[in-house]
Design a protein around this motif. Structure first.
Motif, short mmCIF file in Angstrom:
data_model
loop_
_atom_site.label_atom_id
_atom_site.label_comp_id
_atom_site.label_asym_id
_atom_site.label_seq_id
_atom_site.Cartn_x
_atom_site.Cartn_y
_atom_site.Cartn_z
N ARG A 141 -3.82 49.81 -28.62
CA ARG A 141 -4.13 50.36 -29.94
C ARG A 141 -2.90 50.44 -30.83
O ARG A 141 -2.95 50.06 -32.00
CB ARG A 141 -4.75 51.76 -29.79
CG ARG A 141 -5.04 52.43 -31.12
CD ARG A 141 -5.67 53.80 -30.93
NE ARG A 141 -5.91 54.43 -32.23
CZ ARG A 141 -6.40 55.66 -32.38
NH1 ARG A 141 -6.69 56.39 -31.30
NH2 ARG A 141 -6.59 56.17 -33.59
N TYR A 142 -1.79 50.95 -30.27
CA TYR A 142 -0.61 51.19 -31.10
C TYR A 142 0.45 50.09 -30.98
O TYR A 142 1.41 50.06 -31.75
CB TYR A 142 0.01 52.54 -30.75
CG TYR A 142 -0.91 53.70 -31.04
CD1 TYR A 142 -1.19 54.07 -32.35
CD2 TYR A 142 -1.50 54.42 -30.02
CE1 TYR A 142 -2.03 55.14 -32.63
CE2 TYR A 142 -2.35 55.50 -30.28
CZ TYR A 142 -2.61 55.85 -31.59
OH TYR A 142 -3.46 56.90 -31.87
N ARG B 233 6.28 56.12 -31.74
CA ARG B 233 5.32 56.91 -30.98
C ARG B 233 5.78 57.08 -29.54
O ARG B 233 6.47 56.21 -29.00
CB ARG B 233 3.93 56.27 -31.01
CG ARG B 233 3.30 56.22 -32.39
CD ARG B 233 1.91 55.59 -32.34
NE ARG B 233 1.36 55.43 -33.68
CZ ARG B 233 0.63 56.35 -34.31
NH1 ARG B 233 0.35 57.50 -33.70
NH2 ARG B 233 0.17 56.12 -35.53
N TRP C 262 0.58 61.69 -31.31
CA TRP C 262 1.04 60.66 -30.39
C TRP C 262 0.10 60.53 -29.19
O TRP C 262 -0.56 61.52 -28.81
CB TRP C 262 2.46 60.98 -29.93
CG TRP C 262 3.50 60.76 -31.00
CD1 TRP C 262 3.37 59.98 -32.11
CD2 TRP C 262 4.82 61.30 -31.04
NE1 TRP C 262 4.53 60.01 -32.85
CE2 TRP C 262 5.44 60.81 -32.21
CE3 TRP C 262 5.54 62.15 -30.20
CZ2 TRP C 262 6.74 61.13 -32.57
CZ3 TRP C 262 6.84 62.48 -30.55
CH2 TRP C 262 7.44 61.98 -31.71
N PRO C 263 0.04 59.35 -28.58
CA PRO C 263 -0.95 59.12 -27.51
C PRO C 263 -0.68 59.96 -26.26
O PRO C 263 0.42 59.94 -25.71
CB PRO C 263 -0.83 57.62 -27.22
CG PRO C 263 0.53 57.23 -27.72
CD PRO C 263 0.81 58.13 -28.89
N ALA D 241 -3.89 52.85 -24.99
CA ALA D 241 -2.97 53.32 -26.04
C ALA D 241 -2.00 52.22 -26.44
O ALA D 241 -1.71 52.04 -27.64
CB ALA D 241 -2.21 54.54 -25.55
N GLU E 175 4.42 50.04 -31.77
CA GLU E 175 4.86 51.35 -32.27
C GLU E 175 5.29 52.28 -31.14
O GLU E 175 6.05 53.22 -31.36
CB GLU E 175 3.76 52.02 -33.07
CG GLU E 175 3.38 51.31 -34.36
CD GLU E 175 2.26 52.01 -35.08
OE1 GLU E 175 2.17 53.26 -34.96
OE2 GLU E 175 1.45 51.34 -35.75
N ILE E 176 4.80 52.05 -29.92
CA ILE E 176 5.14 52.95 -28.81
C ILE E 176 6.53 52.61 -28.29
O ILE E 176 6.79 51.51 -27.82
CB ILE E 176 4.10 52.86 -27.69
CG1 ILE E 176 2.74 53.34 -28.21
CG2 ILE E 176 4.53 53.69 -26.48
CD1 ILE E 176 1.63 53.33 -27.17
#
Length: 447
Positions: A222-223, A152, A186-187, A219, A226-227
């Motif tokens: 949350r992710y 992400r 994506w964020p 973000a 993954e970022i």
């Protein structure tokens, strides 16, 4: 015009009409005469009409038109030689590519970003920077025993990073450019742009900047792993020449460092000297891990380093992780080498800063003279803009400037007029362009 150009022009009748019928594009009603342009002035090959060009092919002509440094016999011979064949640059070495890489690093390079990747197109430069980040984050996660892909990209509202592949999921300016195309969710966080002023260097975050940093933190929570990266433009050009303060970008850089997230500076529009330094991130005091470049550099690509180097088998170094057939065009590299030599010899980075200060001061005067028409003059180096109070008025001003005063401008965002003169622009060319805009505003003023 040469005899050959006259023959081609006669054979094709009106090139604008021919191209509009056959090729997709947004053509201006101008046929560029490649032989007779000088400085910021170009001529229409059909009738010799001279235009004062403040667009420079969307800021991709750093020396303007007909610069004598690009007419030297040795350079022209080298250009012809490179044009006879198009080597696969990632796989076959040439002296010309080696010379370009050395010149690029000498004139524009950053010792902290020693890794280079070349490709055709700014979009593909950004895309490959993202791929480096995905690869890096996934390997960092693996080191921690996490079977999680870095997949992400954290990015900003009003961003423009390209029109294909991964970049489509980041671009969010004109809806026409992305409508109905499949994209990743994506964020995306608010973009707290400001008009540079008294609070520009204030180290404290403004309220809207705190909101954006908090959204980034949310973000990341949350992710999580993954970022892979945070991608940003130091100045959001396509979005309307929107300036982001150093304090905000530093806060984002610090947050990314805490979460093992790379920072990617998209300098396709800002890099290569337009903002008065080699790269806008340098003026802002930032330390990106990856920098995408293109436009006035002539060759597009990515510079990488800093935390990227924490992974020895990063995507720059692991074979075939990022590549293409051409790896940038060799003729572009030959031209870029000569352009960079001229930039260096004529101290055009310093000139860009000085001429930019002059241009911005003139735009401030225009804003005070026509407060009901224009506002918010702003700029960094020669990357300047001014807002119109009404979008339709901006569009009309661009048309009037071209039709009545033979000056070419481009829009930016919903209501901005952007200035993108060459790095070699002279004082008299700036004065003439400002005078033409003043006359245009006078014609549009009510009463």
């Amino acid at each position: 015009m040469t005899v050959q150009q006259e023959t081609v022009l006669e054979a094709t009748k009106d090139p604008v009409t021919e191209l509009r019928e056959r090729v997709t594009g947004d053509l201006l009603d101008v046929v560029v005469d490649l032989e007779s342009g000088r400085g910021c002035r170009l001529r229409d090959a059909r009738d010799g009409t001279e235009y004062l060009d403040m667009t420079m092919f969307f800021s991709s002509a750093p020396l303007g038109h007909g610069h004598p440094g690009l007419r030297e016999p040795d350079f022209e011979a080298a250009l012809v030689r490179a044009g006879r064949v198009k080597p696969a640059n990632p796989d076959f070495a040439t002296t010309e590519q080696a010379r370009f890489a050395e010149t690029f690093q000498r004139v524009l390079g950053d010792p902290r970003l020693p890794l280079l990747f070349f490709i055709d197109g700014g979009t593909l430069a950004v895309e490959n920077a993202l791929k480096v980040a995905f690869d890096w984050k996934t390997k960092i996660n693996a080191r921690k025993g996490l079977a999680v892909r870095g997949s992400r990209v954290l990015h900003l509202e009003h961003a423009f990073h390209g029109r294909s592949g991964y970049t489509l999921s980041l671009t969010n300016t004109d809806p026409v450019k992305i409508r109905d195309y499949p994209m990743f969710d994506w964020p995306r966080i608010p973009s707290p742009a400001v008009v540079p002023g008294e609070d520009w260097d204030d180290p404290e975050l403004l309220p809207e900047e705190r909101v954006a940093v908090e959204a980034a933190g949310a973000a990341l929570r949350r992710y999580g792993h993954e970022i892979a990266c945070f991608c940003y433009e130091p100045v959001q050009g396509e979005g309307g020449d929107r300036h982001l303060r150093p304090a905000f970008l530093h806060a984002m850089q610090e947050l990314c460092g805490e979460h093992d997230v790379l920072t990617v500076a998209d300098e396709v529009q800002t890099g290569g000297g337009l903002t008065g330094s080699a790269w806008a991130y340098q003026t802002l005091g930032l330390s990106p891990d990856l920098v995408a470049f293109g436009k006035r550099v002539q060759v597009c690509g990515v510079m990488g380093g800093r935390r990227v180097l924490d992974v020895p088998d990063n995507a720059f170094r692991e074979g075939s992780r990022i590549s293409s057939t051409w790896g940038g065009a060799l003729t572009d590299m030959v031209r870029a080498t000569r352009i960079l030599e001229v930039v260096e010899d004529e101290h055009l980075l310093d000139s860009s800063r000085r001429m930019g200060e002059l241009l911005l001061s003139e735009l401030r005067v225009l804003s005070s003279e026509f407060p009901s028409l224009v506002e918010a003059p702003r700029g960094r180096g020669l990357m300047c803009a001014i807002d119109f109070t009404d979008p339709a008025l901006r569009d009309r001003a661009i048309a009037v400037a071209r039709e009545h005063h033979n000056v070419l401008f481009l829009p930016s965002g919903p209501r901005s007029l952007r200035w993108r003169p060459s790095l070699s622009v002279r004082k008299d060319e700036i004065a003439d362009a400002v005078l033409s805009l003043r006359k245009t505003l006078g014609e549009l003023a009510p009463g």
